[in-house]
Design a protein around this motif. Structure first.
Motif, PDB file in Angstrom:
ATOM      1  N   LYS A 187       0.831  -1.209   0.000  1.00 45.86           N
ATOM      2  CA  LYS A 187       0.000   0.000   0.000  1.00 45.86           C
ATOM      3  C   LYS A 187       0.863   1.255   0.000  1.00 45.86           C
ATOM      4  N   GLU A 188       1.908   1.251   0.820  1.00 49.16           N
ATOM      5  CA  GLU A 188       2.810   2.404   0.880  1.00 49.16           C
ATOM      6  C   GLU A 188       3.531   2.604  -0.453  1.00 49.16           C
ATOM      7  N   LEU A 189       3.956   1.498  -1.058  1.00 53.27           N
ATOM      8  CA  LEU A 189       4.666   1.595  -2.332  1.00 53.27           C
ATOM      9  C   LEU A 189       3.735   2.079  -3.443  1.00 53.27           C
ATOM     10  N   LYS A 190       2.498   1.624  -3.435  1.00 54.72           N
ATOM     11  CA  LYS A 190       1.536   2.089  -4.437  1.00 54.72           C
ATOM     12  C   LYS A 190       1.326   3.596  -4.327  1.00 54.72           C
ATOM     13  N   GLY A 191       1.224   4.073  -3.094  1.00 50.09           N
ATOM     14  CA  GLY A 191       1.068   5.506  -2.888  1.00 50.09           C
ATOM     15  C   GLY A 191       2.253   6.278  -3.433  1.00 50.09           C
ATOM     16  N   TYR A 192       3.442   5.719  -3.232  1.00 49.04           N
ATOM     17  CA  TYR A 192       4.658   6.363  -3.745  1.00 49.04           C
ATOM     18  C   TYR A 192       4.688   6.347  -5.269  1.00 49.04           C
ATOM     19  N   MET A 193       4.373   5.202  -5.870  1.00 50.38           N
ATOM     20  CA  MET A 193       4.452   5.074  -7.325  1.00 50.38           C
ATOM     21  C   MET A 193       3.464   5.992  -8.033  1.00 50.38           C
ATOM     22  N   LYS A 194       2.333   6.256  -7.409  1.00 50.90           N
ATOM     23  CA  LYS A 194       1.349   7.155  -8.011  1.00 50.90           C
ATOM     24  C   LYS A 194       1.880   8.583  -8.126  1.00 50.90           C
ATOM     25  N   LYS A 195       2.831   8.921  -7.258  1.00 53.73           N
ATOM     26  CA  LYS A 195       3.360  10.288  -7.230  1.00 53.73           C
ATOM     27  C   LYS A 195       4.668  10.437  -8.010  1.00 53.73           C
ATOM     28  N   VAL A 196       5.243   9.323  -8.430  1.00 52.24           N
ATOM     29  CA  VAL A 196       6.554   9.355  -9.089  1.00 52.24           C
ATOM     30  C   VAL A 196       6.482  10.103 -10.414  1.00 52.24           C
ATOM     31  N   ARG A 197       7.463  10.972 -10.628  1.00 49.68           N
ATOM     32  CA  ARG A 197       7.541  11.703 -11.889  1.00 49.68           C
ATOM     33  C   ARG A 197       8.910  11.558 -12.557  1.00 49.68           C
ATOM     34  N   SER A 198       9.944  11.330 -11.772  1.00 47.10           N
ATOM     35  CA  SER A 198      11.301  11.268 -12.314  1.00 47.10           C
ATOM     36  C   SER A 198      11.742   9.828 -12.546  1.00 47.10           C
ATOM     37  N   GLN A 199      12.757   9.676 -13.406  1.00 48.94           N
ATOM     38  CA  GLN A 199      13.321   8.354 -13.656  1.00 48.94           C
ATOM     39  C   GLN A 199      13.979   7.802 -12.398  1.00 48.94           C
ATOM     40  N   GLU A 200      14.599   8.693 -11.637  1.00 54.73           N
ATOM     41  CA  GLU A 200      15.220   8.266 -10.381  1.00 54.73           C
ATOM     42  C   GLU A 200      14.164   7.716  -9.422  1.00 54.73           C
ATOM     43  N   GLY A 201      13.005   8.376  -9.406  1.00 51.80           N
ATOM     44  CA  GLY A 201      11.921   7.915  -8.553  1.00 51.80           C
ATOM     45  C   GLY A 201      11.403   6.552  -8.983  1.00 51.80           C
ATOM     46  N   LYS A 255      -0.146 -11.909  -5.825  1.00 51.88           N
ATOM     47  CA  LYS A 255       0.249 -10.564  -5.412  1.00 51.88           C
ATOM     48  C   LYS A 255       1.197  -9.936  -6.434  1.00 51.88           C
ATOM     49  N   LEU A 256       2.088 -10.750  -6.975  1.00 50.66           N
ATOM     50  CA  LEU A 256       3.043 -10.276  -7.973  1.00 50.66           C
ATOM     51  C   LEU A 256       2.316  -9.751  -9.210  1.00 50.66           C
ATOM     52  N   LEU A 257       1.337 -10.513  -9.689  1.00 54.70           N
ATOM     53  CA  LEU A 257       0.599 -10.108 -10.886  1.00 54.70           C
ATOM     54  C   LEU A 257      -0.343  -8.938 -10.605  1.00 54.70           C
ATOM     55  N   GLU A 258      -0.890  -8.898  -9.406  1.00 51.83           N
ATOM     56  CA  GLU A 258      -1.741  -7.765  -9.034  1.00 51.83           C
ATOM     57  C   GLU A 258      -0.961  -6.457  -9.109  1.00 51.83           C
ATOM     58  N   PHE A 259       0.286  -6.493  -8.654  1.00 48.48           N
ATOM     59  CA  PHE A 259       1.077  -5.271  -8.706  1.00 48.48           C
ATOM     60  C   PHE A 259       1.445  -4.944 -10.151  1.00 48.48           C
ATOM     61  N   GLY A 260       1.634  -5.957 -10.967  1.00 47.79           N
ATOM     62  CA  GLY A 260       1.874  -5.716 -12.386  1.00 47.79           C
ATOM     63  C   GLY A 260       0.699  -5.004 -13.028  1.00 47.79           C
ATOM     64  N   ASP A 261      -0.515  -5.414 -12.676  1.00 43.11           N
ATOM     65  CA  ASP A 261      -1.715  -4.753 -13.201  1.00 43.11           C
ATOM     66  C   ASP A 261      -1.780  -3.298 -12.736  1.00 43.11           C
ATOM     67  N   PHE A 262      -1.368  -3.073 -11.500  1.00 42.97           N
ATOM     68  CA  PHE A 262      -1.336  -1.707 -10.962  1.00 42.97           C
ATOM     69  C   PHE A 262      -0.362  -0.839 -11.761  1.00 42.97           C
ATOM     70  N   LEU A 263       0.827  -1.363 -12.026  1.00 36.07           N
ATOM     71  CA  LEU A 263       1.820  -0.619 -12.805  1.00 36.07           C
ATOM     72  C   LEU A 263       1.338  -0.391 -14.231  1.00 36.07           C
ATOM     73  N   TYR A 264       0.635  -1.374 -14.778  1.00 38.26           N
ATOM     74  CA  TYR A 264       0.089  -1.236 -16.130  1.00 38.26           C
ATOM     75  C   TYR A 264      -0.896  -0.069 -16.190  1.00 38.26           C
ATOM     76  N   LYS A 265      -1.743   0.048 -15.184  1.00 41.25           N
ATOM     77  CA  LYS A 265      -2.718   1.139 -15.154  1.00 41.25           C
ATOM     78  C   LYS A 265      -2.030   2.500 -15.049  1.00 41.25           C
ATOM     79  N   LEU A 266      -0.844   2.518 -14.433  1.00 42.47           N
ATOM     80  CA  LEU A 266      -0.068   3.757 -14.346  1.00 42.47           C
ATOM     81  C   LEU A 266       0.736   4.006 -15.623  1.00 42.47           C
ATOM     82  N   GLN A 267       0.586   3.107 -16.593  1.00 46.35           N
ATOM     83  CA  GLN A 267       1.314   3.160 -17.866  1.00 46.35           C
ATOM     84  C   GLN A 267       2.826   3.011 -17.670  1.00 46.35           C
ATOM     85  N   MET A 268       3.213   2.337 -16.609  1.00 44.60           N
ATOM     86  CA  MET A 268       4.621   2.002 -16.385  1.00 44.60           C
ATOM     87  C   MET A 268       4.850   0.609 -16.968  1.00 44.60           C
TER      88      MET A 268
END
Length: 235
Positions: free
Chosen positions: A56-70, A97-110
């Motif tokens: 949950k904490e990581l998802k919150g962080y990834m939603k805010k990421v803008r830089s490549q370093e982030g 859980k692994l695939l669920e997070f992949g789906d989350f990243l996909y929705k973020l277009q990562m």
């Protein structure tokens, strides 16, 4: 250019995964108690609770990421989280859980991170395979379902294969937005062929109809994009 940027990010994601694997191999791992030690595998289990909190904490962080370093920092955290919990969780629960997070990243277009950190990580257990050589249901089954389509992990495997294919497709679009490069076109055709075979393999499995729908919709949208990109050449 968009092509160099996309190719660079994909290579960087792959390189990061390789580097993390090397670092993990050199780090001695402790042997914390498995989740099953605490009883049922549910949200009250302290291991599951801890994992869910970190995710949950990581998802919150990834939603805010803008830089490549982030993105790198997020990818590193994700890799470390799943490495830490993999030996403590039942295999199927971990893979879900692994695939669920992949789906989350996909929705973020990562797409690069979803591909390398989730879908491809799941598919590593099948060894190396060439999509171009999987052109029918028989070859598909021999690679991914040698024990038959009735295995318990069938849904997860189909999910990972579809996720990997569609992420690769989006990365191609990022590098060649109108598919002018012949190599890009051939790769898209290869992906479409694989999605068609995947859909055919799913047909007899009624309980996985939702995956059949997902695969069919992705296949159709990809075909339409390919046709629209080359509409002038077809007229």
């Amino acid at each position: 250019t968009r092509q160099s940027k996309s190719e660079g990010s994909s290579r960087e994601a792959s390189a990061l995964t390789t580097a993390l694997l090397c670092n993990t191999a050199l780090t001695p791992l402790s042997n914390p108690l498995q989740a099953i030690f605490y009883g049922k595998i549910d949200k009250k289990n302290p291991v599951i609770l801890s994992l869910d909190t970190e995710i949950k904490e990581l998802k919150g962080y990834m939603k805010k990421v803008r830089s490549q370093e982030g993105r790198f920092r997020g990818a590193r955290s994700l890799f470390n989280i799943f490495n830490k919990y993999k030996p403590r969780l039942p295999p199927m629960y971990f893979e879900e859980k692994l695939l669920e997070f992949g789906d989350f990243l996909y929705k973020l277009q990562m797409y690069d991170l979803a591909l390398w950190q989730s879908y491809e990580r799941y598919l590593q257990k099948f060894g190396s395979f060439n999509l171009d050589e999987i052109t029918d249901v028989n070859s598909f089954r021999s690679v991914f379902f040698p024990e038959g389509l009735g295995v318990e992990t069938a849904a997860l495997t189909f999910h990972a294969l579809q996720g990997s294919s569609i992420c690769t497709y989006h990365l191609l679009k990022e590098s060649d937005s109108i598919l002018q490069n012949e190599q890009s076109i051939n790769k898209v055709i290869s992906i479409l062929t694989f999605l068609r075979v995947t859909t055919e393999a799913l047909l007899p499995i009624e309980k996985l109809c939702w995956l059949l729908y997902n695969g069919s919709s992705k296949f159709v949208s990809s075909c339409l994009f390919l046709l629209q990109s080359h509409k002038a050449n077809l007229l």
